[in-house]
Design an enzyme around this catalytic site. Structure first.
Site, PDB file in Angstrom:
ATOM      1  N   CYS A  16      17.552   3.096  40.097  1.00  0.00           N
ATOM      2  CA  CYS A  16      17.763   1.664  40.276  1.00  0.00           C
ATOM      3  C   CYS A  16      16.497   0.941  40.699  1.00  0.00           C
ATOM      4  O   CYS A  16      15.625   1.510  41.339  1.00  0.00           O
ATOM      5  CB  CYS A  16      18.774   1.376  41.383  1.00  0.00           C
ATOM      6  SG  CYS A  16      20.350   2.135  41.140  1.00  0.00           S
ATOM      7  N   GLY A  42      15.633   1.607  35.616  1.00  0.00           N
ATOM      8  CA  GLY A  42      17.029   1.647  35.189  1.00  0.00           C
ATOM      9  C   GLY A  42      17.231   0.756  33.987  1.00  0.00           C
ATOM     10  O   GLY A  42      16.911  -0.432  34.061  1.00  0.00           O
ATOM     11  N   ASN A 121      19.572   0.677  46.095  1.00  0.00           N
ATOM     12  CA  ASN A 121      18.812   1.706  45.393  1.00  0.00           C
ATOM     13  C   ASN A 121      18.852   2.962  46.253  1.00  0.00           C
ATOM     14  O   ASN A 121      18.468   2.925  47.416  1.00  0.00           O
ATOM     15  CB  ASN A 121      17.365   1.223  45.203  1.00  0.00           C
ATOM     16  CG  ASN A 121      16.440   2.291  44.619  1.00  0.00           C
ATOM     17  OD1 ASN A 121      15.239   2.224  44.813  1.00  0.00           O
ATOM     18  ND2 ASN A 121      16.979   3.255  43.912  1.00  0.00           N
ATOM     19  N   TYR A 262       5.764  10.032  39.329  1.00  0.00           N
ATOM     20  CA  TYR A 262       6.382   9.618  38.073  1.00  0.00           C
ATOM     21  C   TYR A 262       7.164   8.308  38.121  1.00  0.00           C
ATOM     22  O   TYR A 262       7.012   7.475  37.242  1.00  0.00           O
ATOM     23  CB  TYR A 262       7.294  10.752  37.584  1.00  0.00           C
ATOM     24  CG  TYR A 262       8.093  10.429  36.357  1.00  0.00           C
ATOM     25  CD1 TYR A 262       7.456  10.181  35.144  1.00  0.00           C
ATOM     26  CD2 TYR A 262       9.486  10.362  36.393  1.00  0.00           C
ATOM     27  CE1 TYR A 262       8.194   9.869  34.003  1.00  0.00           C
ATOM     28  CE2 TYR A 262      10.226  10.058  35.265  1.00  0.00           C
ATOM     29  CZ  TYR A 262       9.576   9.818  34.071  1.00  0.00           C
ATOM     30  OH  TYR A 262      10.293   9.509  32.961  1.00  0.00           O
TER      31      TYR A 262
END
Ligand code: SF4
Length: 486
Positions: A16, A42, A121, A262
């Protein structure tokens, strides 16, 4: 809803992105832009809630990309007001992969002192137990999302204002949460006591904004002020500015180290460092730890690019774009039929044959999850005439699932959970395969002494199996945690 593509399932997926703004004209436009910048966090669905003093609360929740939903004047004009929050999601809890619109955030609750909307989140690790308790006490859930527990806990709190009710609610919640919430006049931001997921504060004109990452501040021209600290709650009012306090017991921070590797965008700033530069430093560490003679260093695009550049700079081996990514291959492009599935990774990546032929190639990727994509990429490189293929991975072996708001396959599906590095090398049939060490990763993210064994400076559970918060719901369902070290 965009279908998941066969080659998208070989990465961990951030779940999210959240954004909120107060004290600006037409807040919804800013929220939409902020969410657009956070779309990498997302892509399944997004939602915006705003409040206008005359027209009250309004919301729009849609499946698909922000750019396809929150650009038409019809939708944007239905979201008036100077305060708004928004959310983009990939489901981690709730109806996974087949999101129902009722699971799309922000969630809204009407309380005796007025309404409030929240966007979350992270992942609540005791959500099942909380949900059972709340249902027994009469709560009626509208969605299957763990985040809805927060609204019901707020409804049951006896506190007199919404920020205090939110504090009460969040004290019952375990796991990872960064929350952006709003009342009629206040924007609220909270990070869990460990600060697992990010949240930053920005200033725009006379207004203020909160976002998962700084790239969402940049897009609207907001100034990045600071990160919300682990365990901090900020309550922002356009007139009075930012009030900060720490409602939870203080604990050592455990920010998700994978955000550096990442999840976050390379143009964001995390922990005072550019994500791009951190990734380049990871590549340098990798080159120091695992050198190999070769002719070219190539990234697996796009996420492996900064680490590949770092590897090349450190090793002196030339960098080349040996694999080209088709930038226009959206997830919505085509249904994943069997025939398309067989084309697999070729739809998304193509080898630059002229560069690769006859060369010993180092391929730098950010992670190996199931290993399916790595195998296909290796085959493409060999088909293009490479003499040798050496994989260098910018994260340690991913051997444990994440329960803090990142979608990971079950443990048995993680290549590193079932194989040693040597076995993985054979399985992928590459000339060599090396992962950065956990200490090397810590050095690259700015911890010169490496990982503290007694109190690791980050959450690294997906690599180490040491979970900073017991994933209670998963343990109840039979998940076996690593026995604590003697
Ligand atoms: S388990 Fe891994 S992905 Fe999940 S929060 Fe921890 S470091 Fe991040």
């Amino acid at each position: 809803m965009p279908p998941a593509h066969p080659f998208d399932d070989d990465k961990l997926r951030e779940e999210c992105g959240i954004f909120g703004v107060v004290g600006v004209k037409d807040a919804a436009n800013f929220v939409a832009l902020g969410l657009h910048a956070l779309q990498h966090r997302g892509q399944e669905a997004g939602g915006i809630v705003t409040h206008d003093p005359e027209l009250g609360f309004n919301s729009a929740r849609r499946f698909g990309y922000v750019r396809d939903n929150f650009t038409s004047s019809d939708v944007m004009e239905s979201l008036p007001g100077p305060i708004g929050i928004g959310h983009v999601r990939y489901s981690t809890a709730g109806s996974k992969g087949q999101t129902a619109i009722r699971d799309v955030q922000p969630f809204f609750g009407e309380f005796s002192m007025g309404g409030a909307a929240i966007a979350h989140n992270g992942n609540i690790t005791n959500a099942n137990a909380l949900r059972r308790e709340l249902i027994e006490r009469g709560s009626i859930f509208q969605s299957s999302s763990d985040s809805e527990c927060i609204i019901h806990l707020m409804a049951r709190s006896l506190q007199r204002n919404i920020p205090e009710r939110m504090e009460d609610a969040l004290r019952r919640v375990e796991g990872a949460f960064s929350v952006v919430a709003m009342t009629r006049t206040k924007l609220i931001g909270v990070r869990d006591p460990l600060g697992v997921r990010p949240l930053v504060l920005g200033k725009i004109g006379d207004g203020w904004c909160l976002a998962s990452e700084t790239c969402a501040l940049d897009i609207i021209g907001a100034e990045f002020l600071r990160e919300i600290e682990p365990g901090e709650m900020v309550v922002i009012n356009a007139q009075n500015g930012v009030e900060s306090h720490f409602p939870f017991r203080r604990q050592p921070s455990k920010f998700c180290i994978f955000e550096h590797v990442y999840f976050s965008r390379p143009d964001s700033i995390l922990g005072g460092r550019s994500v791009y530069e951190t990734r380049e430093a990871i590549g340098r560490e990798l080159a120091k730890e695992s050198p190999v003679e070769a002719d070219l260093v190539c990234p697996v695009p796009d996420s492996g690019t900064p680490a590949a550049i770092g590897y090349s700079l450190e090793s002196g081996i030339p960098y080349a774009m040996g694999i080209i990514r088709n930038q226009y291959m959206g997830r919505t492009f085509i249904e994943p039929t069997e025939q398309i599935r067989n084309m697999g990774v070729r739809l998304k990546l193509n080898v630059n044959r002229a560069l690769i032929e006859g060369k010993r190639v180092i391929l730098v990727d950010d992670s190996v999850v199931r290993g399916t994509t790595s195998r296909k990429i290796k085959e493409m490189i060999l088909d293009a005439g490479a003499k040798e293929v050496h994989f260098r991975i910018a994260s340690p072996p991913t051997a444990w699932p994440c329960f803090y708001g990142v979608d990971t396959p079950q443990r048995e599906k993680l290549l590193a959970a079932t194989m040693t590095e040597e076995e993985m090398t054979k399985h992928l049939a590459v000339d060599s395969l090396k992962f950065i060490s956990l200490d090397g990763l810590y050095r690259a993210v700015g911890e010169p002494q490496g990982r503290s064994k007694d109190c690791p400076q980050y959450c690294d559970a997906c690599f180490s199996g040491e979970y900073p918060v017991t994933p209670a719901d998963m343990v109840e369902q039979g998940f076996k945690m690593q026995p604590a070290a003697e």
